[in-house]
Design an enzyme around this catalytic site. Structure first.
Site, mmCIF file in Angstrom:
data_model
loop_
_atom_site.group_PDB
_atom_site.id
_atom_site.type_symbol
_atom_site.label_atom_id
_atom_site.label_comp_id
_atom_site.label_asym_id
_atom_site.label_seq_id
_atom_site.Cartn_x
_atom_site.Cartn_y
_atom_site.Cartn_z
ATOM 1 N N HIS A 190 44.656 37.382 41.013
ATOM 2 C CA HIS A 190 43.460 36.557 40.936
ATOM 3 C C HIS A 190 42.969 36.447 39.509
ATOM 4 C CE1 HIS A 190 42.216 37.146 45.414
ATOM 5 N NE2 HIS A 190 43.236 36.337 45.250
ATOM 6 N N GLU A 249 39.963 38.014 53.174
ATOM 7 C CA GLU A 249 39.056 37.468 54.177
ATOM 8 C C GLU A 249 39.351 35.992 54.413
ATOM 9 O OE1 GLU A 249 36.369 39.138 56.781
ATOM 10 O OE2 GLU A 249 37.250 40.107 55.025
ATOM 11 N N TYR A 259 36.547 31.482 41.288
ATOM 12 C CA TYR A 259 36.219 32.279 42.474
ATOM 13 C C TYR A 259 35.649 33.632 42.067
ATOM 14 C CZ TYR A 259 36.648 34.204 47.160
ATOM 15 O OH TYR A 259 36.367 34.769 48.399
ATOM 16 N N ARG A 308 34.996 36.470 43.867
ATOM 17 C CA ARG A 308 35.406 37.737 44.496
ATOM 18 C C ARG A 308 36.807 38.072 44.030
ATOM 19 N NH1 ARG A 308 32.497 35.106 48.596
ATOM 20 N NH2 ARG A 308 30.596 36.230 49.166
ATOM 21 N N GLU A 320 35.386 26.867 54.365
ATOM 22 C CA GLU A 320 34.412 27.692 55.087
ATOM 23 C C GLU A 320 33.010 27.116 55.111
ATOM 24 O OE1 GLU A 320 36.386 28.834 52.571
ATOM 25 O OE2 GLU A 320 36.612 31.002 52.709
ATOM 26 N N ASP A 380 38.959 30.642 51.304
ATOM 27 C CA ASP A 380 38.963 31.363 50.023
ATOM 28 C C ASP A 380 40.271 32.103 49.776
ATOM 29 O OD1 ASP A 380 36.434 30.524 49.335
ATOM 30 O OD2 ASP A 380 35.433 32.276 50.167
#
Length: 856
Positions: A359, A97, A313, A315, A20, A93
């Site tokens: 995650h 999203e 990461y 989020r 991204e 990611d």
């Protein structure tokens, strides 16, 4: 594509890997060889159209996508690279999203790539090991995640497009409503309402400073009166108990010691990181995520040979830690703190029920990169956030802290040891002291005893401390049952119950998370949105609703109570999670259908009731008389055009397809009021339709009288060009429906009074229009003022302007203003004429002999 085929495709030819951000592309590009071209999509490449709903509400809720504005060049470059590559890796990611971005990239690049494979790679940290491992084991795009993201985007678009215009129409300054942001705003407003409605209640806390020499006195709190909890609600009772305590010596009734263990909090997830950064560092959620993004994407740290990601990461709502990272942390703990700080079994933490996917928690990518070792490479705020993450992670892998807590109960007795009388109260005091037996994770977190004891044991929640001095630990000497202590001082403190505190960003995020509202990636945006729109203000660390925010919430709760209800919003999040993990077998279309069926009903219920048909017809019939419409007026971005709106409402009414709403009818009445001068028998025909308190509409006689005066004045022969222009401008303003100011009405009255004698058949016209003017009372013609003005026009040398009492007095400008007024209105006030005479006397030496009226 089967795993073997994916690995075979990965070995062939030149590879394109798309991420991204440019910074991430730069970091990853240094990990891979010449066979890889790493490019950035610069975020989202496609989205719903900016000026259209983009959701097919009648055909399966299909979405219309457009290339994101400003991204055409980027997409062109990516298409060219895809055409030249043999394999395309989509490395956005690892969340919903990111999955959606990967899918959009595939959709846009497929025609250029032809039959070349698209492989999805995911990694939780940007390090050479993690990225290369992800490329070695690619997968497919998870369409469940894509569907969940599309459903969220579609629902948010529907709510925003359908409800935001309603807010803009009904609330001055209101800009938007959102499915989640409005619920967050509602929580802030409801908390403010609780605070305003709160009535403090007084209470008294009593205790005593007890002493066992030679140790220092310590505080023991009164906890029971006659075997009931000590709750003292009146000053009279507080005085009575205070006196009794002063007459007692307190004896140790019992000593109880217990061992307590506190385990560390889990490593950070997105919400807990934002809460901690707000509470400890004073960072806003948006700032926290911005810095975390940089730490994740890569920073030059000197020994790495290029940028390297420092944290995983950011989020995520999972507390899972990869085994390799956990083992590295345990080895670091053993080497730097000792084996006693390494737990026998690795610590495991349970993620929340709503956690998405497997995650990892937010942790350092290399635990040996201590904050101290990065001090020369990070900016101060970056270092502070990294330090917070590093310490929380290391502490989460350490043994618990052990405490010894001693609680002593004291019984109030007479100094002489005699039994208490019937009327005397049994008074019980308590004091607690806590000692650290083993620091455990406190070694890294640097917590004091009070904060450590206040921690929720190993749970992902923020530390809550009680700042009340009565809750503090006492420092007590060794005590045994039966010991009598000296009462050094009795204390009585008046307190009041406190209202609930205003939300801080940290506590609002905590509340949103506990209620299942929003998801980790949305919290920062929610905060910034309600502040940006002026609905909420930050005051130090607290959030307060503005009057605008409260008005918007009041409207939304009144009109759409179910849509912006906490429970509905949380249930919808659960449904989206089920789409994401595939447990909801009905999928995207069924979810959207269920939501839209409810939403459409709520939207219909929230609409204004229709206006009375007969009333609408009366107003539209009256507006037929209007021939001169007020010009369109632009206010900000909107243009207000009475003629256009009236025509539109007439067509709507005549078609019969959609009734005129109460709000539209109010607008129609406003148009009629503004153009009332052109409507025959206005008051009889539609005056009764206006609210009783609308004086401008119910009492239009004053503008009618002014209108008639203007008509008569414009028949006066020989009227000056300047005065004629003024009168015509006033007449035009009245015809167009704009109200006159008090000064404008007064100016017309002055001209009419001065010119009445010159109006042809003035008395007959006045009688015809019902205007009562006594011709005999008309003042004689003013011959003095024209003579004075003519004489003063010859002055060549005016006195310079002078300052008096903060005002600038300028004779020349004052003369010119009087001259212009007389030319326009035909008259001056008595005070102005007096000032003109005084001026003529001062400048008499410059005026021609005999030019002034007699007596001057």
């Amino acid at each position: 594509m089967a795993t073997a085929e994916k690995q075979s495709a990965a070995k062939a030819g030149k590879h394109l890997l798309v991420v991204e951000s440019p910074h991430k592309a730069q970091t990853i590009g240094k990990f891979l060889g010449k066979d890889f071209q790493v490019l950035s999509s610069m975020g989202h490449v496609r989205d719903l159209p900016p000026h259209d709903l983009g959701v097919d509400l009648d055909g399966g809720f299909g979405l219309t996508y457009e290339v994101t504005p400003g991204k055409a060049k980027t997409v062109g470059q990516l298409r060219g690279a895809a055409k030249a590559a043999d394999v395309i890796y989509l490395a956005s990611d690892p969340d919903r999203e990111g999955e959606a971005i990967a899918w959009h990239l595939k959709e846009l690049l497929a025609s250029a790539a032809g039959k070349k494979p698209f492989l999805r790679v995911k990694y939780n940290e940007i390090t050479p090991r993690a990225v290369k491992a992800a490329i070695a084991a690619p997968g497919d795009i998870d369409m469940n995640l894509v569907d969940a993201q599309q459903a969220r985007r579609a629902i948010d678009r529907i709510v925003g497009y359908k409800v935001s215009p309603f807010v803009r129409r009904r609330v001055k300054g209101g800009t938007s409503a959102g499915r989640v942001q409005s619920v967050a705003l509602r929580l802030v407003c409801e908390r403010e309402a609780e605070i305003r409605a709160f009535n403090p209640v007084a209470y008294w806390v009593l205790g005593a400073m007890l002493e066992k020499e030679p140790a220092a006195p310590f505080f023991a709190k009164l906890v029971r009166i006659n075997d009931k909890k000590a709750e003292i609600g009146t000053e009279e009772e507080a005085r009575r108990i205070f006196a009794e305590m002063n007459s007692r010596r307190f004896v140790v009734e019992s000593v109880n010691t217990r061992e307590i263990t506190r385990h560390a909090l889990p490593p950070f997830i997105t919400s807990s990181l934002q809460r901690a950064a707000s509470s400890v560092l004073g960072m806003t959620p948006g700032r926290t995520m911005s810095i975390a993004q940089k730490l994740y994407e890569g920073v030059e740290v000197g020994d790495s040979g290029g940028p390297v990601g420092l944290i995983t990461y950011m989020r995520t709502d999972g507390t899972f830690v990869a085994r390799e990272a956990q083992e590295a942390a345990l080895d670091y703990i053993s080497a730097n703190y000792g084996e006693a700080f390494r737990p026998e079994r690795p610590n495991l933490y349970r993620s929340g029920a709503s956690a998405q996917e497997a995650h990892e928690a937010i942790r350092p990518t290399d635990v040996t990169r201590t904050p101290a070792s990065l001090a020369n490479y990070l900016e101060p705020q970056e270092l502070k956030l990294y330090d917070l993450i590093w310490r929380r992670f290391v502490a989460s892998q350490m043994t618990g802290a052990k405490f010894s807590q001693r609680t002593v109960i004291f019984d109030g007795a007479r100094p002489d040891g005699a039994p208490l009388g019937k009327d005397e109260d049994v008074l019980t005091l308590s004091a607690t002291t806590t000692d650290v037996v083993f620091q455990g994770f406190m070694k890294v977190m640097a917590l004091d005893i009070k904060k450590a004891m206040a921690m929720p044991d190993g749970k992902d929640a923020e530390v809550q401390t009680d700042d009340d001095e009565d809750a503090q630990d006492a420092v007590m000497p060794p005590l045994t049952e039966g010991e009598r202590l000296k009462t050094a001082q009795v204390k009585s403190t008046r307190k009041e119950t406190k209202p609930p505190p205003r939300f801080s960003e940290a506590s609002l995020i905590d509340t949103l998370e506990k209620n299942g509202i929003g998801r980790p990636s949305t919290y920062a945006t929610i905060m910034e949105t309600i502040i940006k729109h002026g609905y909420v203000v930050r005051e130090r660390k607290t959030l307060s609703p503005t009057p605008l925010g409260e008005e918007v919430v009041s409207l939304l709760v009144e009109k759409f109570p179910a849509l912006f209800e906490v429970g509905f919003t949380a249930n919808l999040e659960e449904d989206l999670d089920k789409v994401a993990d595939g447990s909801n077998k009905v999928g995207y279309v069924a979810l959207m259908s269920d939501f839209y069926d409810k939403f459409r009903l709520w939207l219909e219920e929230g609409k204004d009731p229709p206006a009375n048909v007969d009333d609408v017809k009366r107003v539209l019939d009256a507006l037929v008389d209007v021939k001169e419409w007020a010009p369109a007026e632009k206010r900000g971005r909107r243009t207000y055009d009475d003629h256009r709106l009236a025509t539109s409402l007439r067509l709507q009414f005549e078609s019969g397809e959609k009734p005129i709403s109460a709000r539209q009818f109010t607008a129609l009445l406003g148009i009629a009021r503004r153009h009332r001068m052109q409507i025959a028998d206005y008051d009889k025909r539609i005056g009764s339709l206006f609210p009783e308190d609308d004086n401008r509409s119910r009492n239009p006689e004053t503008p009618k009288e002014t209108y008639h005066k203007l008509e008569m004045l414009l028949t006066v022969p020989g009227i000056s060009e300047r005065r004629n222009a003024f009168l015509n401008s006033i007449l035009s303003q009245l015809k167009s429906g704009r109200n006159l100011s008090v000064r404008q009405v007064a100016a017309v009255d002055e001209i009419f009074t001065a010119s009445f004698a010159d109006i042809p058949d003035g008395e007959a016209l006045a009688a015809k229009y019902g205007i009562k003017v006594d011709a005999s009372s008309t003042p004689p013609p003013d011959t003095e003022t024209p003579a004075l003005l003519k004489a003063l026009a010859d002055v060549k040398q005016w006195d310079p302007p002078a300052q008096r009492r903060g005002r600038t007095l300028d004779d020349k400008k004052f003369f010119e203003s009087l001259r212009d007024q007389f030319q326009t209105k035909g008259a001056l006030s008595v005070k102005q004429r007096s000032a003109l005479r005084s001026m003529a006397k001062r400048y008499a030496s410059q005026l021609p002999p005999g030019s002034l009226p007699s007596g001057e």
